[in-house]
Design an enzyme around this catalytic site. Structure first.
Site, PDB file in Angstrom:
ATOM      1  N   PRO A   1       0.840  -1.202   0.000  1.00 40.53           N
ATOM      2  CA  PRO A   1       0.000   0.000   0.000  1.00 40.53           C
ATOM      3  C   PRO A   1       0.874   1.251   0.000  1.00 40.53           C
ATOM      4  CG  PRO A   1      -0.573  -1.453   1.823  1.00 40.53           C
ATOM      5  CD  PRO A   1       0.677  -1.987   1.220  1.00 40.53           C
ATOM      6  N   GLU A   2       0.432   2.251  -0.694  1.00 37.64           N
ATOM      7  CA  GLU A   2       1.180   3.498  -0.712  1.00 37.64           C
ATOM      8  C   GLU A   2       0.512   4.515   0.219  1.00 37.64           C
ATOM      9  OE1 GLU A   2       3.171   5.085  -3.872  1.00 37.64           O
ATOM     10  OE2 GLU A   2       3.391   3.238  -5.016  1.00 37.64           O
TER      11      GLU A   2
END
Ligand SMILES: [Zn+2]
Length: 293
Positions: free
Chosen positions: A2-3
């Protein structure tokens, strides 16, 4: 992985369930996450209240009334699920599908708000850690991090100074967590595209010899903030629409301007270019050789 925008939407999704609420009961089904949870993990949490739920880079930080800070990281495959009085939700918009298999619910928080928050992570690269608030500045996970890209400290002057004299590519510089915290492969590609800067350009070329920012530095900083804010907004609106409760592909994928679009026509108005994929430092880079110089 996930960013930052995904982690921020997770934070916003967890906030109503956790902030101001007390840990009534904590279950640890598997303590061997990325690193083992301490034996007294549940005991240290139970009875304490979440004063605030913040974020630093891709870490969620729950500030507790006990004087501890609970640091949480989603790792590769981690997700939180909230079971409320009325409905169930999976906060955050994810690019990759998240598991909902209960066998992977490793940690369960029973909050005094009535919400049950589960941490699910099939690959167990996620992590949780309790540190004393007074020791937070010395915490190795956080200590070396550069400024938050959406914070005021991150501006053209700061970025140019950090890139001064750097022979590495602009893409590598932006992925360096000491220069700016929390940027990952996807949003670096997106920001460089929006700024019309080549990912292969030398990092030093956004600064003068003395480290003063030029017009490219200003454009790049604006683009970074814009792609992150747009993504958080898209994640937030999908959160409101409850579109993500099934854990399927998030909205972000459809909003990418260049990422994962190899061979497609460039979306910059008037640009005849085609999106190309190259590999830099072992990671895919998507860019338009025609308008990114
Ligand atoms: Zn183009």
């Amino acid at each position: 992985m996930p960013e930052l925008p995904e982690v921020e939407t997770v934070r916003r999704g967890l906030e109503p369930a956790m902030e101001g609420a007390r840990f009534a009961k904590v279950e640890v089904h598997r303590g061997d996450l990325r690193w083992p949870l301490p034996a007294d993990f549940a005991k240290r949490l139970e009875g304490s209240t979440v004063i605030g739920l913040g974020r630093r880079a891709k870490y969620l930080l729950a500030d507790l009334s006990s004087g501890d800070v609970l640091i949480m990281h989603l790792g590769m495959s981690g997700s939180f699920h909230v079971f409320g009085q009325e409905r169930q939700s999976t906060p955050g918009a994810y690019y990759h599908e998240r598991s909902k298999h209960v066998a992977h619910d490793h940690v369960v928080f029973h909050m005094s708000s009535g919400a049950i928050v589960t941490f699910n992570d099939p690959r167990r690269f996620g992590s949780m850690k309790l540190v004393k608030r007074a020791k937070l500045d010395d915490e190795p996970l956080l200590r070396g991090l550069g400024p938050e890209p959406l914070g005021n400290a991150f501006d053209a002057a700061m970025l140019a100074l950090a890139c001064k004299g750097k022979k590495t590519s602009l893409k590598a510089a932006l992925l360096d967590q000491r220069i700016v915290a929390g940027l990952g492969n996807i949003y670096v590609c997106e920001a460089l595209y929006l700024a019309r800067l080549s990912p292969k350009r030398r990092a030093s070329t956004i600064a003068s010899k003395s480290g003063a920012p030029n017009e490219r530095a200003a454009r790049l900083v604006d683009s970074i903030k814009r792609v992150l804010n747009d993504a958080i907004k898209a994640g937030g609106s999908s959160l409101r629409d409850h579109k993500l409760t099934d854990g399927g592909l998030g909205m972000f994928q459809h909003n990418f301007r260049v990422y994962d679009r190899e061979g497609e026509k460039c979306r910059t108005p008037g640009c005849p270019g085609t999106v190309k994929r190259i590999v830099q430092n072992g990671r895919s880079t998507f860019y338009c050789p025609s308008c990114q110089k």
